[in-house]
Design an enzyme around this catalytic site. Sequence first.
Site, PDB file in Angstrom:
ATOM      1  N   MET A  12     -35.819  94.252 -13.304  1.00 12.34           N
ATOM      2  CA  MET A  12     -36.407  95.300 -12.487  1.00 12.34           C
ATOM      3  C   MET A  12     -37.573  94.666 -11.739  1.00 12.34           C
ATOM      4  O   MET A  12     -38.546  94.219 -12.346  1.00 12.34           O
ATOM      5  CB  MET A  12     -36.899  96.468 -13.337  1.00 12.34           C
ATOM      6  CG  MET A  12     -37.490  97.604 -12.495  1.00 12.34           C
ATOM      7  SD  MET A  12     -36.296  98.318 -11.320  1.00 12.34           S
ATOM      8  CE  MET A  12     -35.279  99.294 -12.426  1.00 12.34           C
ATOM      9  N   ASP A 246     -39.914  89.223   4.087  1.00 17.94           N
ATOM     10  CA  ASP A 246     -39.966  88.974   2.642  1.00 17.94           C
ATOM     11  C   ASP A 246     -38.890  87.945   2.306  1.00 17.94           C
ATOM     12  O   ASP A 246     -37.706  88.168   2.573  1.00 17.94           O
ATOM     13  CB  ASP A 246     -39.729  90.284   1.884  1.00 17.94           C
ATOM     14  CG  ASP A 246     -39.745  90.129   0.369  1.00 17.94           C
ATOM     15  OD1 ASP A 246     -40.001  89.019  -0.117  1.00 17.94           O
ATOM     16  OD2 ASP A 246     -39.495  91.126  -0.325  1.00 17.94           O
ATOM     17  N   ASP A 252     -30.737  83.409  -2.707  1.00 18.12           N
ATOM     18  CA  ASP A 252     -29.579  84.019  -3.353  1.00 18.12           C
ATOM     19  C   ASP A 252     -28.550  84.468  -2.322  1.00 18.12           C
ATOM     20  O   ASP A 252     -27.340  84.325  -2.532  1.00 18.12           O
ATOM     21  CB  ASP A 252     -30.019  85.217  -4.202  1.00 18.12           C
ATOM     22  CG  ASP A 252     -31.003  84.814  -5.295  1.00 18.12           C
ATOM     23  OD1 ASP A 252     -30.837  83.712  -5.857  1.00 18.12           O
ATOM     24  OD2 ASP A 252     -31.939  85.585  -5.560  1.00 18.12           O
TER      25      ASP A 252
END
Length: 311
Positions: A12, A246, A252
């Site tokens: 999270m 960001d 990824d």
Amino acid sequence: MGKVLVIGSINMDIVISVEHMPVGGENVYVNDVELICGGKGANQAGATAKLGLDTVYFGCVGQDENGKRLIDTLQQSGIDTSYMKVKDGGSGQCYIIVEGDGQNRILVSPGANEKMTVEDIDQVILPLIPELDMILTQLEIPLECVERIVQLGKEHGVKVFVDAGPIRGCKAEQLRGAWCISPNETELGALVERKVQTEEEIVKAAEELLALDVECVLVKLGGSGCLYISKDERIRQKSYKVNVVDTTAAGDSFSAGFAVGVLENKSTKDAIDYATKCGAIAVTKKGASPSLPTKEAVMNFEKEYLRNETL
């Protein structure tokens, strides 16, 4: 297109937006705080699914509300979460401080991610082997699990892509037999146990990894693009210039894009270019999960970027 299994971390993310990082003794007001599904494994699974791959995800969450929310988020992206495990204790958490220029600083509390075992890996991979075209993994899980993933992929003829971050003391020998290893410059240096800075040093270090029965090395160079090295090819790819908001999930998204390109039977050069576009798209939005590229987003990016280049 084929089926991909992503094995890795899920956290999270608590994303904290500030104009600048405080120095010692300084108070800085926070612009915004968001809770977002993250972790390198979950990010890559989210991206491969959004880019059109049949995606199975394996990771570990804790016995908490965050764990339920994280699994729900993956399922909403069409990801098969049926192999995931719930471990004692809490889920992983990640505190991401994003500055006004898009740069980030990350603090990780691994939680259930560190409770993954080699036995878990066997239980997940072995039944799926006949269906898999590729396995993606990273180093945010116990290294003995990463070693086992690479070993099983090699034994059964399934490509294993290893995003070599965060390095966490991993040695090059532990990744022997991987199909592709993808570090950044710092991670590459850690794998070969020396600093690498020039392109010549990067290539030499990559060749040392190739000697470990690795087919290719894809080095991420941030804003400078990437460098692909195999026994037969060397490809230098520049980055696409975009407005950086960001950078959290850029690497990824890049990894997922490369996997998709390869499984779509693109040429190596085109697969790398596709990956680079995916990484560029990811940095234009805040947060990991919301910034992951879709197939439609890549198509639109190609059209818009080409249009701007010809103006």
